[in-house]
Design a protein around this motif. Sequence first.
Motif, mmCIF file in Angstrom:
data_model
loop_
_atom_site.group_PDB
_atom_site.id
_atom_site.type_symbol
_atom_site.label_atom_id
_atom_site.label_comp_id
_atom_site.label_asym_id
_atom_site.label_seq_id
_atom_site.Cartn_x
_atom_site.Cartn_y
_atom_site.Cartn_z
ATOM 1 N N SER A 194 0.804 -1.221 0.000
ATOM 2 C CA SER A 194 0.000 0.000 0.000
ATOM 3 C C SER A 194 0.840 1.276 0.000
ATOM 4 C CB SER A 194 -0.953 -0.006 1.200
ATOM 5 O OG SER A 194 -0.235 -0.136 2.418
ATOM 6 N N GLU A 195 1.859 1.330 0.831
ATOM 7 C CA GLU A 195 2.687 2.543 0.901
ATOM 8 C C GLU A 195 3.412 2.786 -0.411
ATOM 9 O OE1 GLU A 195 3.087 4.927 3.064
ATOM 10 O OE2 GLU A 195 1.693 4.139 4.550
ATOM 11 N N ALA A 196 3.998 1.726 -0.986
ATOM 12 C CA ALA A 196 4.718 1.862 -2.251
ATOM 13 C C ALA A 196 3.769 2.269 -3.379
ATOM 14 C CB ALA A 196 5.430 0.560 -2.588
ATOM 15 N N TYR A 197 2.562 1.702 -3.381
ATOM 16 C CA TYR A 197 1.579 2.054 -4.401
ATOM 17 C C TYR A 197 1.189 3.522 -4.288
ATOM 18 C CZ TYR A 197 -2.747 1.911 -7.156
ATOM 19 O OH TYR A 197 -3.728 2.172 -8.081
ATOM 20 N N TYR A 198 0.952 3.970 -3.079
ATOM 21 C CA TYR A 198 0.573 5.365 -2.838
ATOM 22 C C TYR A 198 1.646 6.320 -3.358
ATOM 23 C CZ TYR A 198 -0.644 9.565 -0.130
ATOM 24 O OH TYR A 198 -0.963 10.842 0.272
ATOM 25 N N GLU A 199 2.900 6.021 -3.079
ATOM 26 C CA GLU A 199 3.986 6.883 -3.531
ATOM 27 C C GLU A 199 4.148 6.838 -5.049
ATOM 28 O OE1 GLU A 199 7.522 5.887 -1.417
ATOM 29 O OE2 GLU A 199 6.705 6.466 0.550
ATOM 30 N N LYS A 206 0.735 16.381 -4.231
ATOM 31 C CA LYS A 206 -0.549 15.968 -3.672
ATOM 32 C C LYS A 206 -0.346 15.258 -2.340
ATOM 33 C CE LYS A 206 -5.015 15.112 -3.766
ATOM 34 N NZ LYS A 206 -6.019 16.201 -3.592
ATOM 35 N N ARG A 207 0.666 14.416 -2.245
ATOM 36 C CA ARG A 207 0.932 13.712 -0.991
ATOM 37 C C ARG A 207 1.296 14.707 0.111
ATOM 38 N NH1 ARG A 207 4.368 10.496 -4.120
ATOM 39 N NH2 ARG A 207 6.126 10.944 -2.718
ATOM 40 N N LYS A 208 2.061 15.723 -0.260
ATOM 41 C CA LYS A 208 2.447 16.749 0.715
ATOM 42 C C LYS A 208 1.215 17.498 1.220
ATOM 43 C CE LYS A 208 5.409 20.829 1.245
ATOM 44 N NZ LYS A 208 6.383 21.728 0.555
ATOM 45 N N LEU A 210 -1.855 16.396 1.327
ATOM 46 C CA LEU A 210 -2.669 15.502 2.161
ATOM 47 C C LEU A 210 -2.040 15.309 3.544
ATOM 48 C CD1 LEU A 210 -3.684 12.913 -0.561
ATOM 49 C CD2 LEU A 210 -5.222 14.461 0.665
ATOM 50 N N ARG A 211 -0.714 15.260 3.629
ATOM 51 C CA ARG A 211 -0.064 15.168 4.936
ATOM 52 C C ARG A 211 -0.374 16.414 5.775
ATOM 53 N NH1 ARG A 211 4.366 13.047 1.987
ATOM 54 N NH2 ARG A 211 5.371 15.101 1.994
ATOM 55 N N ARG A 212 -0.369 17.552 5.106
ATOM 56 C CA ARG A 212 -0.668 18.794 5.813
ATOM 57 C C ARG A 212 -2.121 18.799 6.305
ATOM 58 N NH1 ARG A 212 -0.090 21.912 1.960
ATOM 59 N NH2 ARG A 212 -2.256 22.512 1.581
ATOM 60 N N GLN A 213 -3.045 18.333 5.461
ATOM 61 C CA GLN A 213 -4.451 18.285 5.867
ATOM 62 C C GLN A 213 -4.666 17.308 7.015
ATOM 63 O OE1 GLN A 213 -5.913 17.487 1.847
ATOM 64 N NE2 GLN A 213 -7.071 19.401 1.909
ATOM 65 N N ALA A 214 -3.980 16.160 6.972
ATOM 66 C CA ALA A 214 -4.098 15.187 8.065
ATOM 67 C C ALA A 214 -3.556 15.768 9.367
ATOM 68 C CB ALA A 214 -3.348 13.914 7.700
ATOM 69 N N LYS A 215 -2.463 16.507 9.283
ATOM 70 C CA LYS A 215 -1.892 17.124 10.476
ATOM 71 C C LYS A 215 -2.833 18.185 11.046
ATOM 72 C CE LYS A 215 2.322 19.351 12.179
ATOM 73 N NZ LYS A 215 1.629 20.465 12.854
ATOM 74 N N ILE A 351 -11.346 9.498 -6.877
ATOM 75 C CA ILE A 351 -10.774 8.161 -6.853
ATOM 76 C C ILE A 351 -9.826 7.924 -8.015
ATOM 77 C CG2 ILE A 351 -12.558 6.939 -8.175
ATOM 78 C CD1 ILE A 351 -10.934 5.755 -4.884
ATOM 79 N N ASP A 352 -10.071 8.577 -9.169
ATOM 80 C CA ASP A 352 -9.192 8.382 -10.316
ATOM 81 C C ASP A 352 -7.775 8.870 -10.053
ATOM 82 O OD1 ASP A 352 -11.401 7.386 -11.598
ATOM 83 O OD2 ASP A 352 -11.135 8.573 -13.414
ATOM 84 N N SER A 353 -7.620 9.816 -9.136
ATOM 85 C CA SER A 353 -6.285 10.336 -8.839
ATOM 86 C C SER A 353 -5.529 9.460 -7.853
ATOM 87 C CB SER A 353 -6.395 11.757 -8.269
ATOM 88 O OG SER A 353 -7.040 11.746 -7.001
ATOM 89 N N ILE A 354 -6.216 8.485 -7.245
ATOM 90 C CA ILE A 354 -5.584 7.611 -6.252
ATOM 91 C C ILE A 354 -5.399 6.204 -6.793
ATOM 92 C CG2 ILE A 354 -5.771 6.687 -3.907
ATOM 93 C CD1 ILE A 354 -7.522 9.069 -3.206
ATOM 94 N N TRP A 355 -6.370 5.703 -7.548
ATOM 95 C CA TRP A 355 -6.298 4.364 -8.120
ATOM 96 C C TRP A 355 -5.947 4.500 -9.608
ATOM 97 C CZ3 TRP A 355 -11.057 1.151 -6.053
ATOM 98 C CH2 TRP A 355 -11.035 1.155 -4.666
#
Length: 403
Positions: A194-199, A206-208, A210-215, A351-355
């Motif tokens: 999962s982690e490798a797929y996400y990266e 986008k990941r940056k 989302l990390r900011r939003q989660a924080k 979902i298209d931007s994640i899968w």
Amino acid sequence: MSGLQKLEGKDIRANRFREGLSAPEFRAVLHPVAEMDANLIEAWSELARQAREPNIFYEQWFLRPALDQFDHHPELRLFLLWAGEPGHSQLLGLLPIGPDNRFGRWPVPHVQNWMHHNCFLGTPLVRKGSEQVFWEQLLTALDLSAWPGFLHINGMTIGGPLDQALRVVCGDQKRRCDLVHSEARALLQSDLASEAYYEATVRTKKRKDLRRQAKRLSEQGDVTYAHHIDAMGLDQWLDEFLQLEKAGWKGENGSALDCTPETSAFFRQAVAGAAAAGQLERRDIRLDGKPLAMLVNFLSSDGGFGFKTAFDEEYSRFSPGVLLQIDNLKFLDQPVIDWIDSCAAQDHPMIDSIWSDRRHIGRFSIELKGMSRRAVFRGVRLGEALMGKIRGRAIFDPTEVQQ
């Protein structure tokens, strides 16, 4: 007496025997949807476990509540293909099917597999190894029936074993089988963790974000992620889901499940049925115990289906729905699950931007025997071709690219 009445309660016997089946004669039956006994339910459940292409939307715990709650044509039937004596042999295939008086916007009677607004796949349930005989017997049954027009199969996986078998059978029988519509929707399938797929899939920026939003969300209080695979606390969880969905835009436009008693009851019954069958998975994100995002997945064989998602729009600046879908990538860490179908619309902005993978779903129109039926089929196909040219639309068939 109509052709349907002649077939109903009886069976169509085939003289051919395919290697590997347990009886020399197949029996095809158009079975009334109101008549389901324990033997049929047991055989149906066993068929679903052995289906060549999993489809939870036609499993008994999902389809039966839909039939109970939603309107359907009075002549709707279950097409059942048995290996031998009906009810006393292996069930080889199943498809809910019946007449329909409209084809899109046109008043054209035809025969179609039954789907509803919460059914996102129409691929028949067919036992492995019985793909061709299923279509042979279904087409024979419809040729003998009095149902009008042509056969339309809606929402079937393009390029899968059932599609391939249908094209072979129609080719052998000199029967036209046209792919008349196709769309691609997000699919999660990868050998990566999962982690490798996400990266690999989501852009660095986008990941940056989302990390900011989660924080920022974690600064609002105690944020918890939960994963459930049993029925513990299910009734309360469903209450929360329905309330959360209805509080958003779906509630405003009347499409939330809790907007009608029929869809609400169907949802509760289907989810409870999935839980009883061991095929339910649900996830949620909570802030100080309050649900911010919730989702329901259904499992079948080696695959899964993303059924429903809801999130609190008051917290949209934190993207709780996206954060939950990232958590949902943990499907990739489950060795027994090879893929999950998003069941989302084509070009879904989230979902298209994640899968990154896509599953192609199509609608097929197939000729039935009889001069009047053939004329209706060809007239409709000519009309569709002309409308396609006027609108500049082309139908993408991924099987042609593969060839």
